[in-house]
Structure formats: structure tokens, C-alpha cells
Design a protein around this motif. Structure first.
Motif, PDB file in Angstrom:
ATOM      1  N   LEU A   6       0.852  -1.190   0.000  1.00  0.00           N
ATOM      2  CA  LEU A   6       0.000   0.000   0.000  1.00  0.00           C
ATOM      3  C   LEU A   6       0.887   1.239   0.000  1.00  0.00           C
ATOM      4  O   LEU A   6       1.723   1.410   0.880  1.00  0.00           O
ATOM      5  CB  LEU A   6      -0.904   0.009   1.239  1.00  0.00           C
ATOM      6  CG  LEU A   6      -1.832   1.225   1.389  1.00  0.00           C
ATOM      7  CD1 LEU A   6      -2.854   1.262   0.251  1.00  0.00           C
ATOM      8  CD2 LEU A   6      -2.544   1.195   2.740  1.00  0.00           C
ATOM      9  N   GLN A   7       0.713   2.066  -0.997  1.00  0.00           N
ATOM     10  CA  GLN A   7       1.476   3.307  -1.098  1.00  0.00           C
ATOM     11  C   GLN A   7       0.833   4.383  -0.220  1.00  0.00           C
ATOM     12  O   GLN A   7      -0.382   4.585  -0.263  1.00  0.00           O
ATOM     13  CB  GLN A   7       1.511   3.793  -2.553  1.00  0.00           C
ATOM     14  CG  GLN A   7       2.174   2.824  -3.526  1.00  0.00           C
ATOM     15  CD  GLN A   7       3.677   2.824  -3.404  1.00  0.00           C
ATOM     16  OE1 GLN A   7       4.278   3.764  -2.882  1.00  0.00           O
ATOM     17  NE2 GLN A   7       4.307   1.770  -3.904  1.00  0.00           N
ATOM     18  N   ALA A   8       1.654   5.078   0.560  1.00  0.00           N
ATOM     19  CA  ALA A   8       1.155   6.141   1.434  1.00  0.00           C
ATOM     20  C   ALA A   8       2.045   7.377   1.324  1.00  0.00           C
ATOM     21  O   ALA A   8       3.234   7.274   1.000  1.00  0.00           O
ATOM     22  CB  ALA A   8       1.111   5.657   2.882  1.00  0.00           C
ATOM     23  N   GLU A   9       1.437   8.517   1.601  1.00  0.00           N
ATOM     24  CA  GLU A   9       2.175   9.781   1.617  1.00  0.00           C
ATOM     25  C   GLU A   9       1.868  10.507   2.912  1.00  0.00           C
ATOM     26  O   GLU A   9       0.809  10.310   3.520  1.00  0.00           O
ATOM     27  CB  GLU A   9       1.762  10.667   0.438  1.00  0.00           C
ATOM     28  CG  GLU A   9       2.019  10.075  -0.936  1.00  0.00           C
ATOM     29  CD  GLU A   9       1.469  10.969  -2.032  1.00  0.00           C
ATOM     30  OE1 GLU A   9       0.557  11.789  -1.737  1.00  0.00           O
ATOM     31  OE2 GLU A   9       1.945  10.868  -3.180  1.00  0.00           O
ATOM     32  N   ARG A  10       2.793  11.360   3.329  1.00  0.00           N
ATOM     33  CA  ARG A  10       2.526  12.198   4.493  1.00  0.00           C
ATOM     34  C   ARG A  10       1.395  13.167   4.154  1.00  0.00           C
ATOM     35  O   ARG A  10       1.293  13.639   3.036  1.00  0.00           O
ATOM     36  CB  ARG A  10       3.774  12.961   4.911  1.00  0.00           C
ATOM     37  CG  ARG A  10       4.857  12.048   5.512  1.00  0.00           C
ATOM     38  CD  ARG A  10       6.094  12.859   5.864  1.00  0.00           C
ATOM     39  NE  ARG A  10       7.147  12.011   6.390  1.00  0.00           N
ATOM     40  CZ  ARG A  10       7.410  11.848   7.694  1.00  0.00           C
ATOM     41  NH1 ARG A  10       6.671  12.504   8.586  1.00  0.00           N
ATOM     42  NH2 ARG A  10       8.384  11.065   8.100  1.00  0.00           N
ATOM     43  N   ARG A  11       0.584  13.457   5.158  1.00  0.00           N
ATOM     44  CA  ARG A  11      -0.583  14.314   4.936  1.00  0.00           C
ATOM     45  C   ARG A  11      -0.442  15.614   5.723  1.00  0.00           C
ATOM     46  O   ARG A  11      -0.155  15.612   6.921  1.00  0.00           O
ATOM     47  CB  ARG A  11      -1.853  13.574   5.369  1.00  0.00           C
ATOM     48  CG  ARG A  11      -3.119  14.416   5.354  1.00  0.00           C
ATOM     49  CD  ARG A  11      -4.357  13.544   5.468  1.00  0.00           C
ATOM     50  NE  ARG A  11      -4.360  12.727   6.669  1.00  0.00           N
ATOM     51  CZ  ARG A  11      -4.958  13.070   7.818  1.00  0.00           C
ATOM     52  NH1 ARG A  11      -5.573  14.240   7.921  1.00  0.00           N
ATOM     53  NH2 ARG A  11      -4.943  12.253   8.857  1.00  0.00           N
ATOM     54  N   LYS A  12      -0.707  16.717   5.028  1.00  0.00           N
ATOM     55  CA  LYS A  12      -0.706  18.027   5.672  1.00  0.00           C
ATOM     56  C   LYS A  12      -2.117  18.573   5.851  1.00  0.00           C
ATOM     57  O   LYS A  12      -2.348  19.472   6.653  1.00  0.00           O
ATOM     58  CB  LYS A  12       0.126  19.009   4.841  1.00  0.00           C
ATOM     59  CG  LYS A  12       1.599  18.636   4.739  1.00  0.00           C
ATOM     60  CD  LYS A  12       2.361  19.660   3.916  1.00  0.00           C
ATOM     61  CE  LYS A  12       3.842  19.292   3.810  1.00  0.00           C
ATOM     62  NZ  LYS A  12       4.593  20.283   2.990  1.00  0.00           N
ATOM     63  N   VAL A  13      -3.050  18.022   5.087  1.00  0.00           N
ATOM     64  CA  VAL A  13      -4.433  18.490   5.139  1.00  0.00           C
ATOM     65  C   VAL A  13      -5.138  17.902   6.357  1.00  0.00           C
ATOM     66  O   VAL A  13      -5.105  16.689   6.585  1.00  0.00           O
ATOM     67  CB  VAL A  13      -5.186  18.094   3.858  1.00  0.00           C
ATOM     68  CG1 VAL A  13      -6.649  18.520   3.938  1.00  0.00           C
ATOM     69  CG2 VAL A  13      -4.520  18.697   2.644  1.00  0.00           C
ATOM     70  N   VAL A  14      -5.783  18.764   7.145  1.00  0.00           N
ATOM     71  CA  VAL A  14      -6.503  18.316   8.344  1.00  0.00           C
ATOM     72  C   VAL A  14      -7.844  19.053   8.416  1.00  0.00           C
ATOM     73  O   VAL A  14      -8.118  19.969   7.637  1.00  0.00           O
ATOM     74  CB  VAL A  14      -5.691  18.579   9.624  1.00  0.00           C
ATOM     75  CG1 VAL A  14      -4.415  17.762   9.644  1.00  0.00           C
ATOM     76  CG2 VAL A  14      -5.363  20.067   9.761  1.00  0.00           C
ATOM     77  N   GLY A  15      -8.654  18.656   9.390  1.00  0.00           N
ATOM     78  CA  GLY A  15      -9.913  19.350   9.617  1.00  0.00           C
ATOM     79  C   GLY A  15     -10.896  19.179   8.473  1.00  0.00           C
ATOM     80  O   GLY A  15     -10.951  18.157   7.791  1.00  0.00           O
ATOM     81  N   LYS A  16     -11.678  20.226   8.236  1.00  0.00           N
ATOM     82  CA  LYS A  16     -12.716  20.181   7.205  1.00  0.00           C
ATOM     83  C   LYS A  16     -12.142  20.079   5.799  1.00  0.00           C
ATOM     84  O   LYS A  16     -12.843  19.697   4.862  1.00  0.00           O
ATOM     85  CB  LYS A  16     -13.608  21.414   7.318  1.00  0.00           C
ATOM     86  CG  LYS A  16     -14.414  21.471   8.625  1.00  0.00           C
ATOM     87  CD  LYS A  16     -15.315  22.684   8.650  1.00  0.00           C
ATOM     88  CE  LYS A  16     -16.137  22.715   9.933  1.00  0.00           C
ATOM     89  NZ  LYS A  16     -17.028  23.918   9.984  1.00  0.00           N
ATOM     90  N   ARG A  17     -10.865  20.420   5.658  1.00  0.00           N
ATOM     91  CA  ARG A  17     -10.268  20.398   4.317  1.00  0.00           C
ATOM     92  C   ARG A  17     -10.077  18.976   3.783  1.00  0.00           C
ATOM     93  O   ARG A  17      -9.775  18.795   2.603  1.00  0.00           O
ATOM     94  CB  ARG A  17      -8.938  21.149   4.331  1.00  0.00           C
ATOM     95  CG  ARG A  17      -9.085  22.648   4.517  1.00  0.00           C
ATOM     96  CD  ARG A  17      -7.741  23.325   4.426  1.00  0.00           C
ATOM     97  NE  ARG A  17      -6.837  22.878   5.496  1.00  0.00           N
ATOM     98  CZ  ARG A  17      -5.535  23.167   5.543  1.00  0.00           C
ATOM     99  NH1 ARG A  17      -4.990  23.873   4.557  1.00  0.00           N
ATOM    100  NH2 ARG A  17      -4.793  22.740   6.538  1.00  0.00           N
ATOM    101  N   VAL A  18     -10.229  17.969   4.661  1.00  0.00           N
ATOM    102  CA  VAL A  18     -10.058  16.593   4.186  1.00  0.00           C
ATOM    103  C   VAL A  18     -11.166  16.205   3.213  1.00  0.00           C
ATOM    104  O   VAL A  18     -11.018  15.246   2.447  1.00  0.00           O
ATOM    105  CB  VAL A  18     -10.012  15.580   5.363  1.00  0.00           C
ATOM    106  CG1 VAL A  18      -8.818  15.847   6.257  1.00  0.00           C
ATOM    107  CG2 VAL A  18     -11.300  15.598   6.162  1.00  0.00           C
ATOM    108  N   ARG A  19     -12.276  16.942   3.212  1.00  0.00           N
ATOM    109  CA  ARG A  19     -13.341  16.646   2.256  1.00  0.00           C
ATOM    110  C   ARG A  19     -12.831  16.821   0.827  1.00  0.00           C
ATOM    111  O   ARG A  19     -13.138  16.022  -0.053  1.00  0.00           O
ATOM    112  CB  ARG A  19     -14.538  17.576   2.501  1.00  0.00           C
ATOM    113  CG  ARG A  19     -15.231  17.352   3.847  1.00  0.00           C
ATOM    114  CD  ARG A  19     -16.364  18.338   4.034  1.00  0.00           C
ATOM    115  NE  ARG A  19     -16.996  18.179   5.337  1.00  0.00           N
ATOM    116  CZ  ARG A  19     -17.942  18.987   5.800  1.00  0.00           C
ATOM    117  NH1 ARG A  19     -18.381  19.991   5.040  1.00  0.00           N
ATOM    118  NH2 ARG A  19     -18.473  18.789   6.995  1.00  0.00           N
TER     119      ARG A  19
END
Length: 207
Positions: A6-19
């Protein structure tokens, strides 16, 4: 079995922006494990769906992150209650030398003669069991042969399972996996109660 990646990347988006993240075909998640700080990650929805179809929550997968590969388990998937779209996932990095506790699905195989003859109905109790073992020893599933159920009112218990010696069972051995109920009893339970005649009749007296 070939490795499931499974390929994964670090995430910077949090909160309501995940939509917006989800609309772009990515699933937000958390990658955690022993002796490591939890990381916010994101994975392709299509790839995650296929990986989960193959591995479920009990089969070891390889998570590729920042150019490195880590053994892990998909611990939790949150889904939309209506569309069943995957909204979030938890990935647990595991130490191959340390035992883990996990749930393993139960798969029924075979045909019960007493059910095939129409003498009883088979009811599925537990759908998974809890075990503890090294990550590399976790079975993808546990098969239960129901052809050994040859009479009504018979059950297969967790304690009847034959597991590899390196797999330690945590579920109560007395817990029922499947059992059969006689058709006759079900019919009696569904039969409406017969109307009973009144024990006495009221009489009126003219004064």
C-alpha cells in the motif's frame, strides 16, 4: 502469498479540508506503531479498497512511505453509513519480533447433513475470533467445517478449533461459532397461541 503493498504519503491536510482530499480520490489516515510517533498519511482510495479486499484487517501488508517499507496491519476503516465509502483508516506498524493481538475472520465450509435434509436451521454465532501471536503467524482466516454437524441441537464452539501451536486463542473457548436448531421447534415457536374458552360466563340478574 505475494506481498500486498500500500502506497502512502505524508498528509498536511486536516480538519474540514479533508473533504477536498477525499474528492480528489485520497483517503486520510493515521500511521502509528510501537516506539514511533503517529503520522498523518493519505492513501489512494482505489488502491486501499483493493488492498483491503485482499488483506482485510488480519493479513500483514507492506506500507511504502518516504521511500521505506514497513510491515503493518489495517486496524480500522471508517465508512460512510450510506454510501460505504472509506472515509478514514488506521494503519498500525508492527514489529515482526513482537506478538500482536488481532481479530481473525471465521469462514464456514462444507454442508451440514442435518441442514441439507431440512431437519434443522444453521445459525452463525461468532464471525471472528481474537488471537495473539507474531505478525507473521497471523492466519488470513480460520476455516470451520460444518459437515461435522449431523444432528439438531449441535454446536461448534471456539474450543473445537484447531489452531497452529504458535497462535494463542484469546476468545472464550465456550463461545459458539455455529449451532443448529430443529425445524420442529421453530415451527412450534412460530405457531400462534390457541384461543382458550373463557372459564366462566357472567350472568345478569334482573331486579
Amino acid at each position: 502469498m505475494a506481498e500486498i503493498t500500500l502506497q502512502a504519503e505524508r498528509r498536511k491536510v486536516v480538519g474540514k479540508r479533508v473533504r477536498r482530499l477525499r474528492r480528489s480520490g485520497l483517503v486520510p489516515g493515521v500511521f502509528y506503531g510501537p516506539r514511533v510517533e503517529p503520522l498523518l498519511v493519505q492513501v489512494p482510495h482505489k488502491m486501499l479498497s483493493e488492498v483491503y479486499r485482499q488483506a482485510g484487517s488480519s493479513t500483514l501488508i507492506q506500507v511504502v512511505l518516504d521511500g521505506n517499507t514497513y510491515p503493518a496491519l489495517i486496524r480500522d476503516l471508517q465508512r460512510d453509513p450510506i454510501s460505504q465509502e472509506i472515509l478514514h483508516l488506521d494503519l498500525e506498524r508492527v514489529d515482526l519480533d513482537r506478538p500482536i493481538t488481532t481479530q481473525v475472520p471465521i469462514i464456514l465450509k462444507g454442508i451440514s447433513p442435518v441442514v441439507e435434509q431440512g431437519l434443522a436451521v444453521l445459525t452463525h454465532g461468532l464471525e471472528e475470533i481474537e488471537i495473539r501471536c507474531l505478525p507473521t503467524a497471523v492466519p488470513a482466516h480460520v476455516e470451520v467445517d460444518i459437515s461435522v454437524i449431523t444432528r439438531p441441537d449441535q454446536a461448534i464452539h471456539v474450543g473445537d478449533l484447531v489452531l497452529p501451536p504458535e497462535v494463542h486463542l484469546l476468545t472464550d473457548p465456550k463461545a459458539i461459532i455455529v449451532y443448529t436448531t430443529p425445524i420442529r421447534r421453530l415451527e412450534e415457536e412460530e405457531k400462534p397461541a390457541e384461543e382458550t374458552a373463557p372459564t366462566g360466563s357472567a350472568t345478569s340478574k334482573e331486579e
